[in-house]
Design a protein around this motif. Structure first.
Motif, PDB file in Angstrom:
ATOM      1  N   UNK A   1      61.621  -9.627 137.890  1.00 26.51           N
ATOM      2  CA  UNK A   1      62.385  -8.389 138.042  1.00 26.51           C
ATOM      3  C   UNK A   1      62.186  -7.498 136.831  1.00 26.51           C
ATOM      4  N   UNK A   2      62.163  -6.178 137.020  1.00 21.96           N
ATOM      5  CA  UNK A   2      61.865  -5.282 135.900  1.00 21.96           C
ATOM      6  C   UNK A   2      63.049  -5.106 134.968  1.00 21.96           C
ATOM      7  N   UNK A   3      62.754  -4.881 133.693  1.00 20.57           N
ATOM      8  CA  UNK A   3      63.797  -4.462 132.768  1.00 20.57           C
ATOM      9  C   UNK A   3      64.187  -3.031 133.138  1.00 20.57           C
ATOM     10  N   UNK A   4      65.468  -2.764 133.209  1.00 15.30           N
ATOM     11  CA  UNK A   4      65.953  -1.443 133.594  1.00 15.30           C
ATOM     12  C   UNK A   4      66.221  -0.614 132.339  1.00 15.30           C
ATOM     13  N   UNK A   5      65.379   0.361 132.102  1.00 18.83           N
ATOM     14  CA  UNK A   5      65.558   1.245 130.952  1.00 18.83           C
ATOM     15  C   UNK A   5      66.604   2.303 131.294  1.00 18.83           C
ATOM     16  N   UNK A   6      67.643   2.380 130.460  1.00 19.82           N
ATOM     17  CA  UNK A   6      68.714   3.349 130.675  1.00 19.82           C
ATOM     18  C   UNK A   6      69.097   3.998 129.349  1.00 19.82           C
ATOM     19  N   UNK A   7      69.585   5.210 129.440  1.00 23.69           N
ATOM     20  CA  UNK A   7      70.193   5.898 128.305  1.00 23.69           C
ATOM     21  C   UNK A   7      71.589   6.343 128.722  1.00 23.69           C
ATOM     22  N   UNK A   8      72.472   6.580 127.761  1.00 25.36           N
ATOM     23  CA  UNK A   8      73.871   6.856 128.089  1.00 25.36           C
ATOM     24  C   UNK A   8      74.200   8.343 127.971  1.00 25.36           C
ATOM     25  N   UNK A   9      75.056   8.776 128.900  1.00 23.22           N
ATOM     26  CA  UNK A   9      75.532  10.146 128.934  1.00 23.22           C
ATOM     27  C   UNK A   9      77.055  10.157 129.000  1.00 23.22           C
ATOM     28  N   UNK A  10      77.656  11.210 128.438  1.00 20.14           N
ATOM     29  CA  UNK A  10      79.109  11.362 128.492  1.00 20.14           C
ATOM     30  C   UNK A  10      79.740  11.193 127.132  1.00 20.14           C
ATOM     31  N   UNK A  11      80.966  11.745 126.961  1.00 23.26           N
ATOM     32  CA  UNK A  11      81.665  11.632 125.696  1.00 23.26           C
ATOM     33  C   UNK A  11      80.985  12.367 124.567  1.00 23.26           C
ATOM     34  N   UNK A  12      80.184  13.370 124.908  1.00 26.40           N
ATOM     35  CA  UNK A  12      79.452  14.121 123.883  1.00 26.40           C
ATOM     36  C   UNK A  12      78.037  13.638 123.680  1.00 26.40           C
ATOM     37  N   UNK A  13      77.638  12.551 124.372  1.00 22.92           N
ATOM     38  CA  UNK A  13      76.270  12.045 124.275  1.00 22.92           C
ATOM     39  C   UNK A  13      75.417  12.595 125.418  1.00 22.92           C
ATOM     40  N   UNK A  14      74.227  13.042 125.080  1.00 27.15           N
ATOM     41  CA  UNK A  14      73.285  13.512 126.095  1.00 27.15           C
ATOM     42  C   UNK A  14      71.881  13.178 125.636  1.00 27.15           C
ATOM     43  N   UNK A  15      71.070  12.471 126.471  1.00 21.93           N
ATOM     44  CA  UNK A  15      69.712  12.104 126.047  1.00 21.93           C
ATOM     45  C   UNK A  15      68.818  13.339 125.940  1.00 21.93           C
ATOM     46  N   UNK A  16      67.831  13.231 125.076  1.00 26.32           N
ATOM     47  CA  UNK A  16      66.809  14.272 124.972  1.00 26.32           C
ATOM     48  C   UNK A  16      65.800  14.115 126.105  1.00 26.32           C
ATOM     49  N   UNK A  17      65.329  15.233 126.612  1.00 25.11           N
ATOM     50  CA  UNK A  17      64.250  15.214 127.602  1.00 25.11           C
ATOM     51  C   UNK A  17      63.325  16.375 127.265  1.00 25.11           C
ATOM     52  N   UNK A  18      62.071  16.048 126.973  1.00 24.69           N
ATOM     53  CA  UNK A  18      61.075  17.057 126.628  1.00 24.69           C
ATOM     54  C   UNK A  18      59.800  16.758 127.390  1.00 24.69           C
ATOM     55  N   UNK A  19      59.218  17.790 128.003  1.00 26.72           N
ATOM     56  CA  UNK A  19      57.978  17.612 128.766  1.00 26.72           C
ATOM     57  C   UNK A  19      57.026  18.760 128.450  1.00 26.72           C
ATOM     58  N   UNK A  20      55.770  18.421 128.149  1.00 30.02           N
ATOM     59  CA  UNK A  20      54.776  19.465 127.889  1.00 30.02           C
ATOM     60  C   UNK A  20      53.372  18.909 128.150  1.00 30.02           C
ATOM     61  N   UNK A  21      52.408  19.791 128.263  1.00 28.44           N
ATOM     62  CA  UNK A  21      51.005  19.414 128.407  1.00 28.44           C
ATOM     63  C   UNK A  21      50.287  19.713 127.100  1.00 28.44           C
ATOM     64  N   UNK A  22      49.659  18.707 126.536  1.00 28.88           N
ATOM     65  CA  UNK A  22      48.936  18.875 125.285  1.00 28.88           C
ATOM     66  C   UNK A  22      47.769  19.835 125.502  1.00 28.88           C
ATOM     67  N   UNK A  23      47.735  20.909 124.749  1.00 29.52           N
ATOM     68  CA  UNK A  23      46.752  21.963 124.991  1.00 29.52           C
ATOM     69  C   UNK A  23      45.322  21.499 124.759  1.00 29.52           C
ATOM     70  N   UNK A  24      45.102  20.656 123.787  1.00 29.55           N
ATOM     71  CA  UNK A  24      43.737  20.253 123.441  1.00 29.55           C
ATOM     72  C   UNK A  24      43.147  19.263 124.438  1.00 29.55           C
ATOM     73  N   UNK A  25      43.964  18.317 124.925  1.00 30.63           N
ATOM     74  CA  UNK A  25      43.447  17.235 125.773  1.00 30.63           C
ATOM     75  C   UNK A  25      43.840  17.354 127.237  1.00 30.63           C
ATOM     76  N   UNK A  26      44.877  18.116 127.530  1.00 32.46           N
ATOM     77  CA  UNK A  26      45.396  18.165 128.901  1.00 32.46           C
ATOM     78  C   UNK A  26      46.288  16.991 129.253  1.00 32.46           C
ATOM     79  N   UNK A  27      46.542  16.103 128.286  1.00 30.96           N
ATOM     80  CA  UNK A  27      47.423  14.950 128.513  1.00 30.96           C
ATOM     81  C   UNK A  27      48.855  15.446 128.695  1.00 30.96           C
ATOM     82  N   UNK A  28      49.537  14.916 129.709  1.00 30.08           N
ATOM     83  CA  UNK A  28      50.939  15.267 129.942  1.00 30.08           C
ATOM     84  C   UNK A  28      51.827  14.319 129.126  1.00 30.08           C
ATOM     85  N   UNK A  29      52.722  14.918 128.351  1.00 28.31           N
ATOM     86  CA  UNK A  29      53.576  14.146 127.448  1.00 28.31           C
ATOM     87  C   UNK A  29      55.035  14.366 127.830  1.00 28.31           C
ATOM     88  N   UNK A  30      55.764  13.268 127.973  1.00 26.53           N
ATOM     89  CA  UNK A  30      57.195  13.323 128.263  1.00 26.53           C
ATOM     90  C   UNK A  30      57.926  12.464 127.238  1.00 26.53           C
TER      91      UNK A  30
END
Length: 457
Positions: free
Chosen positions: A230-259
């Motif tokens: 069974x897979x390990x379930x990756x989770x982050x916590x939200x609420x009470x003033x906590x909010x996870x970061x989420x950033x998504x972009x495409x690397x201009x030089x390589x075209x690699x998608x980074x999240x």
């Protein structure tokens, strides 16, 4: 007679520079563990499944993309086997590509076209299967079947090393259910004892559950013997003033998608049992994921953001509870920042160096929070209990990490009192206070409190 020029004399003969097979085999296997070899073979099965999914549905970008595909690892005394139902290796591919040491280059291989790789492949250099065979087994049998045909390849490693031919004998056979089975038996020296130990099997199980979590969550099944991982379930916590970061972009030089996703996976370990704390701490830190394959996990050193004596702090137990995940995706796996073992990263790869700056920004917020938290511990614990776990895949709103802020407490000026009394008098007062063994300091505090409460308005 015309004089021979210097370049002509140099070209008149050749100095041979071919590798010996024994040297070649030792070099490609010397720095890889048995566990990593097993995971290389699992990668091959997944790449086969990816090709089948792309052929049937056109894309892997589906929630249950790998439904119906599986791989099974069986380890017995002096025998290792991995079998899958992931489409098999086409006969032409087996003859021209699959047993190459490295991926064929069409410019130097007699015009042979480059092999078509799976979408978001995790097969990088075309060496994993052969390296695993040489590292784990003395003899190997590879049997693979597609809907169009099947083949067998038998390899006696010792005999092959002594032969002059850089090829393996392949026999066509009757097609069966599409898939591939690789059997290694007998095992190489010292391998049998290691792979049959409970500690090794437990380590492999945990590595599969963690490093292939995102594939398993998309429907791919992995079995060790008859037991499903069974897979390990990756989770982050939200609420009470906590909010996870989420950033998504495409690397201009390589075209690699980074999240990048980062935040609180669990409260810093100030509460709960020791066992519970250690279990969570094991998963804290930074993860680097290439095409859904976890390459480094729970990193706490300078391969990610943590530095020793640099501009960014090294890891400290105070930061437990933090989890960051950096995803790199590309159709061309060679553009991703991983090594041939797929258990380490190329720290100097430009695409990775550019992502590191953004990873540090997310980490800094957590470091600042844990520093401030120490002065507001009970308040912080109450706020942390309000946050609830959210699966990584459900974190999709683009935003920066946020953590609670505490208002600074007003500073109270303090004073020290120091005076001497006879020992007999002190013991008499301690006895009157109900504890003849009370420390000198506590006697002073209690008498001051008594005087203040009874004599000061």
């Amino acid at each position: 007679m015309r004089a021979t020029t210097i370049p002509e004399r140099l070209m008149a003969d050749q100095a041979k520079a071919l590798p010996t097979k024994r040297f070649f085999v030792r070099m490609i296997t010397r720095d890889i563990s048995i566990e990593d070899c097993i995971l290389d073979l699992l990668d091959n099965a997944l790449d086969g499944a990816s090709k089948e999914v792309a052929r049937r549905h056109g894309s892997l970008d589906r929630e249950n993309a790998y439904d119906g595909f599986w791989a099974r690892i069986k380890i017995k005394d002096n025998s290792f086997c991995i079998e899958d139902n992931c489409g098999g290796i086409p006969l032409a591919e087996a003859k021209n590509y699959a047993f190459y040491f490295g991926k064929p280059d069409p410019d130097v291989n007699g015009g042979v076209p480059a092999i078509q790789t799976a979408e978001h492949s995790i097969g990088l250099y075309g060496i994993g299967m052969k390296r695993a065979i040489f590292r784990i087994g003395k003899m190997a049998k590879v049997v693979s079947s597609t809907s169009a045909g099947a083949f067998e390849v038998d390899i006696d490693v010792s005999k092959w090393e002594k032969s002059g031919e850089w090829a393996f004998d392949l026999t066509e056979c009757k097609a069966k259910t599409p898939g591939t089975t690789i059997t290694l038996s007998p095992l190489a020296d010292f391998v049998n004892e290691e792979v049959n130990s409970p500690e090794f099997l437990d380590k492999v199980w945990k590595s599969i559950a963690r490093d292939y979590s995102f594939f398993i969550q998309k429907g791919f099944k992995v079995f060790m013997g008859d037991s499903e991982v069974n897979p390990y379930q990756f989770t982050l916590r939200e609420g009470g003033g906590f909010s996870p970061a989420y950033l998504h972009y495409t690397d201009e030089e390589t075209g690699v998608r980074v999240t990048i996703k980062a935040g609180m996976a669990g409260p810093p370990p100030d509460e709960g049992s020791v066992d519970e704390k250690m279990k969570e701490v094991e998963y804290c830190g930074w993860y680097v994921i290439c095409n859904d394959r976890i390459v480094i996990a729970a990193n706490k050193n300078d391969k990610t953001v943590w530095t020793e004596g640099g501009s960014f702090p090294s890891w400290h137990p105070q930061y437990n509870g933090f989890m960051g995940l950096a995803f790199f995706e590309s159709q061309d796996p060679a553009l991703l920042p991983w090594t041939t073992t797929k258990r380490d990263i190329e720290v100097h790869a430009p695409v990775y160096r550019r992502a590191l700056a953004k990873m540090r920004d997310a980490t800094r917020e957590w470091i600042d929070y844990t520093n401030q938290r120490k002065g507001y511990l009970e308040q912080a614990k109450a706020i942390e209990r309000q946050a609830t776990s959210v699966p990584i895949k459900r974190i999709s709103e683009i935003k920066a990490i946020s953590v609670p802020r505490f208002e600074a407490k007003p500073k109270v000026r303090m004073a020290n009192i120091n005076y001497s009394v006879t020992l007999d008098d002190l013991k008499a007062v301690a006895t009157a206070l109900g504890n003849e063994h009370m420390s000198y300091r506590d006697v002073g505090i209690e008498t001051f409190k008594f005087y203040k409460e009874n004599e000061v308005d």
